[in-house]
Scaffold this active site. Sequence first.
Site, PDB file in Angstrom:
ATOM      1  N   HIS A 133       7.736  78.526 -22.813  1.00  0.00           N
ATOM      2  CA  HIS A 133       8.561  78.269 -23.835  1.00  0.00           C
ATOM      3  C   HIS A 133       7.917  77.520 -25.059  1.00  0.00           C
ATOM      4  CE1 HIS A 133      12.515  78.345 -21.653  1.00  0.00           C
ATOM      5  NE2 HIS A 133      12.213  79.495 -21.898  1.00  0.00           N
ATOM      6  N   LEU A 378      13.239  77.791 -13.533  1.00  0.00           N
ATOM      7  CA  LEU A 378      12.648  78.829 -14.409  1.00  0.00           C
ATOM      8  C   LEU A 378      11.576  78.333 -15.093  1.00  0.00           C
ATOM      9  CD1 LEU A 378      16.152  80.201 -15.629  1.00  0.00           C
ATOM     10  CD2 LEU A 378      14.751  81.170 -13.857  1.00  0.00           C
ATOM     11  N   PHE A 379      10.920  77.272 -14.911  1.00  0.00           N
ATOM     12  CA  PHE A 379       9.571  76.743 -15.156  1.00  0.00           C
ATOM     13  C   PHE A 379       9.278  76.949 -16.822  1.00  0.00           C
ATOM     14  CE2 PHE A 379       9.284  79.413 -11.088  1.00  0.00           C
ATOM     15  CZ  PHE A 379       9.757  78.116 -10.499  1.00  0.00           C
ATOM     16  N   CYS A 380      10.420  76.850 -17.710  1.00  0.00           N
ATOM     17  CA  CYS A 380      10.432  76.786 -18.996  1.00  0.00           C
ATOM     18  C   CYS A 380       9.555  78.046 -19.487  1.00  0.00           C
ATOM     19  CB  CYS A 380       9.307  75.644 -19.603  1.00  0.00           C
ATOM     20  SG  CYS A 380      10.346  74.128 -19.545  1.00  0.00           S
ATOM     21  N   ALA A 381       9.919  79.176 -18.537  1.00  0.00           N
ATOM     22  CA  ALA A 381       9.702  80.518 -18.866  1.00  0.00           C
ATOM     23  C   ALA A 381      10.611  81.351 -18.443  1.00  0.00           C
ATOM     24  CB  ALA A 381       8.265  80.880 -18.255  1.00  0.00           C
TER      25      ALA A 381
END
Length: 457
Positions: A133, A378-381
Amino acid sequence: MSVSTVPADQSLCRDIPEPLPVLGRDVTVPLVTGGEVTYAALDYAASAPALQRVWDDVAAYAPYYGSVHRGAGYLSQLSTDLFENARRTVAEFLDCRAEDQVVFTRSTTDSLNLLARALPADCQVFVFETEHHASLLPWRDARVTYLDAPRTPERAVATLERALADRDPHGPALVCVTGASNVTGELWPVRELAAAAHAHGARIVLDAAQLAPHHPVSVRDLDVDWVAFSGHKLYAPFGAGVLAGRADWLREAEPYLAGGGASRTVARRADGSVDVRWHESAARHEAGSPNVIGAYAVASACAALTEAGFDDLVARERYLIRKVRAGLAEVPEVRVLSLFGEDAPRVGVISFVVAGWNSSHFAAALSAEYGIGVRDGLFCAHPLVRTLLGGDPQSQGECGAPEAAPGEKSLNAIRVSFGAGTPDEHVDRFVAAVRELVRDGAKWTYRTEDGRCVPAV
């Protein structure tokens, strides 16, 4: 780096470099099942532990720090020299061109938002949906073209070339691409993407947050226009990042922040307004009293990694990657997430899901019962993980349920990540814990609290 020998009876036998000394390597944590264990920090992709060398350098300087560019006193002059020397060290680490600028920021996110503010009018931005992100979202004031997730490096280049061929060839354009995925760890074809961008009159910025801690990054060799990374992923403490690259767009843009340090002269006009001349150097985007210790820590980490030698660092990490992937492959219930396929080169970042398990539950059990720190989510993705999970996930079940309810899919995955400071024991314990949890289940019960899965008390 010194060398240790793996016992001959291990299947991955070879001479490998020792891990670099990092803070927290001897920290113990309590287990819900009783007793304590040395903490296995396997969340490097979020924040790597600080190198002991970096911490020692910062501690030695701390009594002497002062405001830079502001004072005639000895400590101020000392700090100014150290701050500007840190800029030169980072430029050398990145193999920058002579005319490039190195701007100190707070993080990769801050760096890319700074660049987004510096874009020329009518600039068109091209970014793959696979980005973190930090590089997916800053371009809100530009015309953005989001590119679908490619399934091979070659397709990534072809996708970009098609998109650039359809753009207005007369306006400015920027391509933003990651060097290594924060979800899969896979390396992206940065040099080829840069060539495609330049062939179509576009510029390119490299998000090196996950690449720089694991591989050498050369601005010249990759032929990128800018590179951004964070200190806290490069074995330095929190709070500092870097944007390095071409000076023209940065010099022509309004300062990222307006204030002291960014301004060269300020004077009142006859009409009562204020006339300002801004610096044209990196100081233009470093208003206020800069984070001198943070900049020094980043430079110290750059120097430490260079002195350790990336050949040794990469060799050790590849050894650990093989160990983890081989161990996970022995557990049929585990599915490793991949965009480019099994043989794609990668850094020490591996995400996976476990059949029958909610990922938050699994990660919580690794922590509470084994003292292993990984990450779930979601790992900033978000777009990338949803693509890898096979579409838009549905609602997840409670974290304590060993199996999802009928028709439900987990909203998240589990990520294990490691690097220069990771000892063999940590990855061995992780692989053994995954095998045991899948075989025997959790020993404790868990509940959801504030959106997190935690042991029930």
